[in-house]
Write an enzyme that holds these catalytic residues in place. Structure first.
Site, PDB file in Angstrom:
ATOM      1  N   GLU A  81       0.836  -1.449  -0.068  1.00 50.27           N
ATOM      2  CA  GLU A  81      -0.055   0.033  -0.037  1.00 50.27           C
ATOM      3  C   GLU A  81       0.926   1.308  -0.028  1.00 50.27           C
ATOM      4  O   GLU A  81       1.187   1.628   1.052  1.00 50.27           O
ATOM      5  CB  GLU A  81      -0.788  -0.082   1.262  1.00 50.27           C
ATOM      6  CG  GLU A  81      -1.866   1.251   1.365  1.00 50.27           C
ATOM      7  CD  GLU A  81      -2.565   1.281   2.389  1.00 50.27           C
ATOM      8  OE1 GLU A  81      -2.420   0.431   3.445  1.00 50.27           O
ATOM      9  OE2 GLU A  81      -3.677   2.328   2.519  1.00 50.27           O
ATOM     10  N   LYS A  94      -2.553  -2.247  -2.831  1.00 53.84           N
ATOM     11  CA  LYS A  94      -3.720  -1.273  -2.474  1.00 53.84           C
ATOM     12  C   LYS A  94      -3.191  -0.015  -2.551  1.00 53.84           C
ATOM     13  O   LYS A  94      -2.316   0.741  -2.141  1.00 53.84           O
ATOM     14  CB  LYS A  94      -3.603  -1.527  -0.960  1.00 53.84           C
ATOM     15  CG  LYS A  94      -4.716  -0.565  -0.215  1.00 53.84           C
ATOM     16  CD  LYS A  94      -5.372  -1.163   1.195  1.00 53.84           C
ATOM     17  CE  LYS A  94      -5.974  -0.227   1.877  1.00 53.84           C
ATOM     18  NZ  LYS A  94      -6.785  -0.758   3.115  1.00 53.84           N
ATOM     19  N   SER A 106      -9.900   4.120   1.024  1.00 49.83           N
ATOM     20  CA  SER A 106     -10.898   5.527   0.661  1.00 49.83           C
ATOM     21  C   SER A 106     -10.341   6.948   0.883  1.00 49.83           C
ATOM     22  O   SER A 106     -10.628   7.899   0.713  1.00 49.83           O
ATOM     23  CB  SER A 106     -12.218   5.220   1.506  1.00 49.83           C
ATOM     24  OG  SER A 106     -11.932   5.061   2.819  1.00 49.83           O
TER      25      SER A 106
HETATM   26  P1  13P Z   1      -9.229   4.137   4.554  1.00 46.55           P
HETATM   27  O1  13P Z   1      -9.925   3.319   3.688  1.00 46.55           O
HETATM   28  O2  13P Z   1     -10.021   4.701   5.764  1.00 46.55           O
HETATM   29  O3  13P Z   1      -8.173   5.055   3.963  1.00 46.55           O
HETATM   30  O4  13P Z   1      -8.314   3.227   5.345  1.00 46.55           O
HETATM   31  C1  13P Z   1      -7.948   1.906   4.521  1.00 46.55           C
HETATM   32  C2  13P Z   1      -6.359   1.428   4.969  1.00 46.55           C
HETATM   33  O5  13P Z   1      -6.386   0.580   5.425  1.00 46.55           O
HETATM   34  C3  13P Z   1      -5.462   2.509   5.175  1.00 46.55           C
HETATM   35  O6  13P Z   1      -4.288   1.796   5.478  1.00 46.55           O
END
Ligand code: 13P
Length: 337
Positions: free
Chosen positions: A177, A219, A261
């Site tokens: 991510e 991600k 998100s």
């Molecule tokens: P959000 O969808 O609230 O951004 O969180 C996703 C997430 O796991 C961030 O690491």
């Protein structure tokens, strides 16, 4: 390492119409979320809340996996069922956040680097024994005046690749991510450029570390206007820009792409995902791994109805269903009411 098992798990995480529930907030972050509903963040309260979410009837219809924080992987429901077992019964794959958070990057004001590589091999082995089958590591890239620097992007993507390689060695699917933050007044084009540079660097590093892309889930953050940008890009512009960026920078071998998100509204996040999936079929499934955009309504309902799980579970089930439809490009805003 059993490659076919890694690939099977990665594909199951992005099965058609399903996505990931991110409930891996660190102790500090969940305390901030609880503060918005005036609930003190005790271990018991965190356990009650997350048990409520994970025992939502038929949650597995639209949720393929859930990312947990260390504490949650070891907890049980109030009636004594280990949460990992609850998830397995629901057909939800247990995952675990393994990074130790984003810290200030030395010599680079305003920039972060994610820590957590030291001792990671041993932690991953323990998590696998506890039932986790995938992991998550979040890197944070900030857009601002003269940032991100190449140094920040490289430090973060290098760490992501080292983490991913260790995960695969332990038989866990790495979710990589690299979050480009929405914070700031940058426009869509700025976000596009930074996201593309970050993804190109990430895949170069994954290649360098011999990570098997078929056993990786990306991600990603969407290519979107900064949160204080005055001229906001439309849903279709976000969908088109995000997809173009991904097509430019993400190899077809990657098992799937799920979005975070990142501060978008619940419905906004659903609309963006749906719009991308309406643009066609691509080499990778495009789905969701939302934290706030799946939990916001459920958290509020839980806070208002302590002792009655149903309103929170209904709120979560609804958002999971809406996003499940968006993951196949079949979301209809009329179904919101
Ligand atoms: P959000 O969808 O609230 O951004 O969180 C996703 C997430 O796991 C961030 O690491």
């Amino acid at each position: 390492m059993d490659i076919s098992e890694l690939v099977t798990t990665a594909q199951a995480l992005v099965a058609p119409g399903k996505g990931i529930l991110a409930i891996d907030e660190s102790t500090g972050t969940i305390a901030k979320r609880f503060a918005t509903i005036n609930v003190e963040s005790t271990e018991q309260a965190r356990c009650d809340y997350r048990s409520t979410l994970l025992t939502t009837p038929n949650l597995g219809d639209h949720i393929s996996g859930a990312i947990l924080f260390d504490e949650t992987l070891r907890q049980s429901t109030p009636d004594g069922r280990p949460l990992v077992e609850v998830m397995q019964e629901q057909g939800i794959i247990p995952g675990i956040k393994v990074d130790k958070g984003a810290k200030d990057l030395a010599g680079h004001p305003g920039e972060k680097v994610t820590e957590g590589l030291d001792g990671l091999r041993e932690r991953l082995q323990e998590y696998a024994e506890l039932g986790a089958r995938f992991a998550k590591w979040r890197a944070v890239i900030t857009i601002g005046e003269d940032i991100p620097s190449a140094a920040c992007i490289e430090a973060n993507t290098h760490a992501l690749a080292r983490y991913a390689s260790l995960c695969q060695e332990s038989g866990l699917v790495p979710i990589v991510e690299p979050e480009v933050l929405m914070d700031g007044n940058h426009d869509l084009d700025d976000c596009f450029d930074v996201t593309e540079a970050t993804l190109r660097s990430l895949f170069a590093q994954l290649y360098e570390q011999d990570v098997i892309l078929e056993g990786v889930v990306l991600k990603a953050s969407m290519v979107i206007s900064g949160s204080t940008c005055e001229e906001r890009a439309s849903v279709d512009e976000v969908a088109q820009a995000t997809l173009t960026c991904l097509l430019n920078a993400v190899p077809a071998a990657v098992a799937g792409i799920v979005f975070l998100s990142g501060g978008q509204g619940d419905q906004e996040a659903t609309e963006h995902l749906d719009a991308m999936n309406r643009l066609g079929e691509f080499a990778w499934p495009l789905s969701f791994s939302y934290g706030r955009a799946l939990q916001q309504a459920a958290l509020k309902a839980w806070g208002e109805n302590r002792g009655n799980q149903e309103p929170a579970q209904q709120a979560l089930a609804h958002r999971a269903k809406m996003n499940g439809l968006a993951a196949i490009g079949e979301y209809d805003p009329a179904a919101e009411s």
